[in-house]
Design an enzyme around this catalytic site. Structure first.
Site, PDB file in Angstrom:
ATOM      1  CD  GLU A 184     -27.676 -36.813  -5.757  1.00 52.46           C
ATOM      2  OE1 GLU A 184     -26.965 -37.414  -6.576  1.00 52.46           O
ATOM      3  OE2 GLU A 184     -27.906 -35.574  -5.811  1.00 52.46           O
TER       4      GLU A 184
ATOM      5  CB  CYS B 144     -14.144 -11.925   0.858  1.00 58.86           C
ATOM      6  SG  CYS B 144     -13.010 -13.209   0.269  1.00 58.86           S
TER       7      CYS B 144
ATOM      8  CE1 TYR C 137      -4.389  -1.388   0.372  1.00 53.56           C
ATOM      9  CE2 TYR C 137      -3.071  -3.173   1.271  1.00 53.56           C
ATOM     10  CZ  TYR C 137      -4.261  -2.705   0.741  1.00 53.56           C
ATOM     11  OH  TYR C 137      -5.319  -3.572   0.593  1.00 53.56           O
TER      12      TYR C 137
ATOM     13  NE  ARG D 118      -5.187 -21.932   3.591  1.00 53.16           N
ATOM     14  CZ  ARG D 118      -5.335 -23.042   2.869  1.00 53.16           C
ATOM     15  NH1 ARG D 118      -4.963 -23.042   1.599  1.00 53.16           N
ATOM     16  NH2 ARG D 118      -5.843 -24.137   3.387  1.00 53.16           N
TER      17      ARG D 118
ATOM     18  NE  ARG E  94      -3.373  -6.532   7.892  1.00 53.71           N
ATOM     19  CZ  ARG E  94      -2.867  -7.752   7.774  1.00 53.71           C
ATOM     20  NH1 ARG E  94      -1.786  -8.102   8.448  1.00 53.71           N
ATOM     21  NH2 ARG E  94      -3.427  -8.649   6.987  1.00 53.71           N
TER      22      ARG E  94
ATOM     23  CE  LYS F   3      -9.845 -26.202  -5.420  1.00 57.39           C
ATOM     24  NZ  LYS F   3     -11.113 -26.209  -6.094  1.00 57.39           N
TER      25      LYS F   3
ATOM     26  CB  CYS G  77     -19.308 -14.595   2.717  1.00 56.25           C
ATOM     27  SG  CYS G  77     -18.769 -16.309   2.893  1.00 56.25           S
TER      28      CYS G  77
END
Length: 486
Positions: free
Chosen positions: A413, A339, A150, A287, A198, A431, A363
């Site tokens: 289904e 997001c 930034y 994460r 930050r 994943k 979201c």
């Protein structure tokens, strides 16, 4: 509403998204907006009833990282239109940087160098804005940011700062802008008013629009660890009370917003290492696995964990951990589809819609996030029996919302398994969060007692007799590769 819900659900410290000290539209200084702070004071009184604390995150701006849209390209390149629009959207000022530099997104809108007067005006504005925050009852401020490339970070890094005045050259001069900001805030608000920063420990950047991958051997053009050790001490001595840290720049964007392809806790070793070079609390973002975070905090290697996206998916996730209900937490799949869904090609404008750009805190898995009025789930006064064809993510979500509203959903289904096409989509080893999402849906559907007719393929409307409505949720069509010779 969003912030209060998270505060009620046991968040310790909440940092809302960035507030520019100078408005992007119209260019008004935030500290001059008395109406904003008038609304903030009663909100903080209500907020503090939850026991949580809040720091307002103040930003100098994006500089060359400003996400240029096609409309902004047109305003910049068409001098007449640009002049007409300037009182409302001043592209030249929005993108100004430490030195002339190419924009992160668009080749058509380069950044110019900030003047010393513009820097000094910003330093003053930070102090005045922090003062207004303190008077409104805000617990502290976070300066955004010597982080992620930034504007303030563009001053600190050699590849974006080529100045020869007092704000460029040596390490001390490159960090002068963020140092003057914290000193001004402390002067105006007092030494005991908390100011967090930050901070990107290392930039992970090879050059303009070139980020490094995990484990890659590369030459750092931004902040490396050796410089970061010196910078952390310099910044704490200037007055910063906490480093809210990760890695990356907008050129190495995925370190600060790690998608599914990045490993869990990808910034942790860097943040824990920099903690050895400062006496102030250090938080780690990116994460972060809550179990791992708890272990590191207990061991004294970390002071706090900063988690953002999980709060968008599930407002109750901290409460669920405290109550031993971890299996009920709806997982974030790090998809960036709600997001932070920037989409572009090299050298072109950001093609994300303006509407999305103005509302980044949404979201894909929880439509009520930041849109609780638009997607309010209201109990029905006329219950219906609804057939849902397909037990993929879409079908299960339909069933859960219908059940919540008081309807009677029945899922048909054709296979003997829940998940639909998402089972294939989540098959890759990286994943794991997608797999967790399928399991979450299975548990929720079971918990709600939703009727599922497995091994039932709907081929005619006769099967639908007795239902008031039919929802077709048979899935999307997978994108396939074209035929490749050989």
């Amino acid at each position: 509403n969003f912030l209060l819900e998270r505060a009620k659900n046991n968040a310790g410290l909440i940092l809302p998204g960035i507030a520019p000290i100078r408005n992007v539209i119209g260019g008004q200084w935030l500290y001059k907006s008395n109406s904003s702070f008038k609304k903030l004071k009663p909100f903080m009184e209500e907020f503090h009833k939850t026991g949580a604390k809040m720091f307002v995150q103040l930003t100098a701006g994006f500089g060359r990282s400003f996400a240029i849209s096609g409309m902004m390209e047109m305003l910049y390149t068409n001098k007449l239109l640009g002049a007409v629009a300037k009182p409302f959207v001043d592209i030249d000022r929005l993108t100004m940087s430490a030195s002339p530099a190419p924009n992160r997104w668009s080749d058509k809108v380069p950044s110019r160098e900030m003047t010393i007067k513009e820097i000094q005006d910003m330093v003053y504005a930070f102090g005045q804005t922090a003062k207004k925050c303190k008077e409104a009852g805000v617990d502290g401020v976070e300066i955004h940011a010597v982080h992620e490339g930034y504007l303030l970070d563009q001053f600190t890094m050699k590849y974006t700062n080529h100045r020869t005045d007092e704000y460029g050259g040596s390490l001390e001069k490159r960090y002068r802008f963020p140092i003057e900001i914290v000193k001004e805030i402390k002067k105006v608000c007092g030494d005991d008013y908390p100011v967090s920063l930050r901070y990107s420990v290392v930039s992970k950047t090879k050059g303009f629009r070139q980020g490094a991958l995990p484990g890659e051997d590369y030459v750092e053009v931004g902040r490396d660890m050796e410089e970061s050790k010196i910078a952390a001490k310099l910044l704490q001595d200037a007055g910063y009370d906490m480093l809210n840290a990760d890695n990356g720049t907008y050129d190495a964007w995925y370190w600060a917003h790690p998608p599914q392809y990045m490993p869990d806790n990808c910034n942790l070793e860097y943040v824990e290492h920099i903690k050895n070079f400062t006496d102030k609390p250090v938080a780690c973002a990116g994460r972060m696995d809550p179990v791992k975070a708890a272990e590191e905090i207990a061991a004294g290697r970390l002071d706090a964990v900063a988690i953002a996206r999980q709060n968008l998916v599930d407002p109750d996730w901290v409460t669920k951990i405290r109550q031993g209900r971890q299996d009920e937490i709806k997982p974030c799949i790090r998809c960036h589809n709600g997001c932070f869904n920037f989409a572009k090609f090299k050298g072109t404008a950001n093609i994300q819609s303006t509407q999305d750009s103005l509302h980044l805190g949404r979201c894909a898995l929880n439509p009520t996030t930041m849109q609780h009025n638009k997607y309010k789930i209201v109990p029905t006064k006329s219950p219906k029996k609804v057939a849902i064809i397909g037990a993929g993510i879409g079908g299960m979500e339909c069933a859960l919302v219908l059940k919540q509203r008081g309807h009677k959903p029945v899922i048909f289904e054709k296979t003997n398994e829940l998940g639909g096409l998402f089972l294939t989509a989540s098959a890759m080893s990286f994943k794991e969060n997608d797999k967790e999402l399928i399991e979450w849906y299975k548990k929720e559907v079971e918990k709600q007692g939703i009727d599922i007719r497995f091994n039932t393929e709907v081929t005619d409307l006769g099967t639908m007799r007795g239902f008031d409505e039919v929802i077709v949720a048979t899935g999307s069509v997978p994108r396939t590769m074209p035929m490749i010779p050989g």
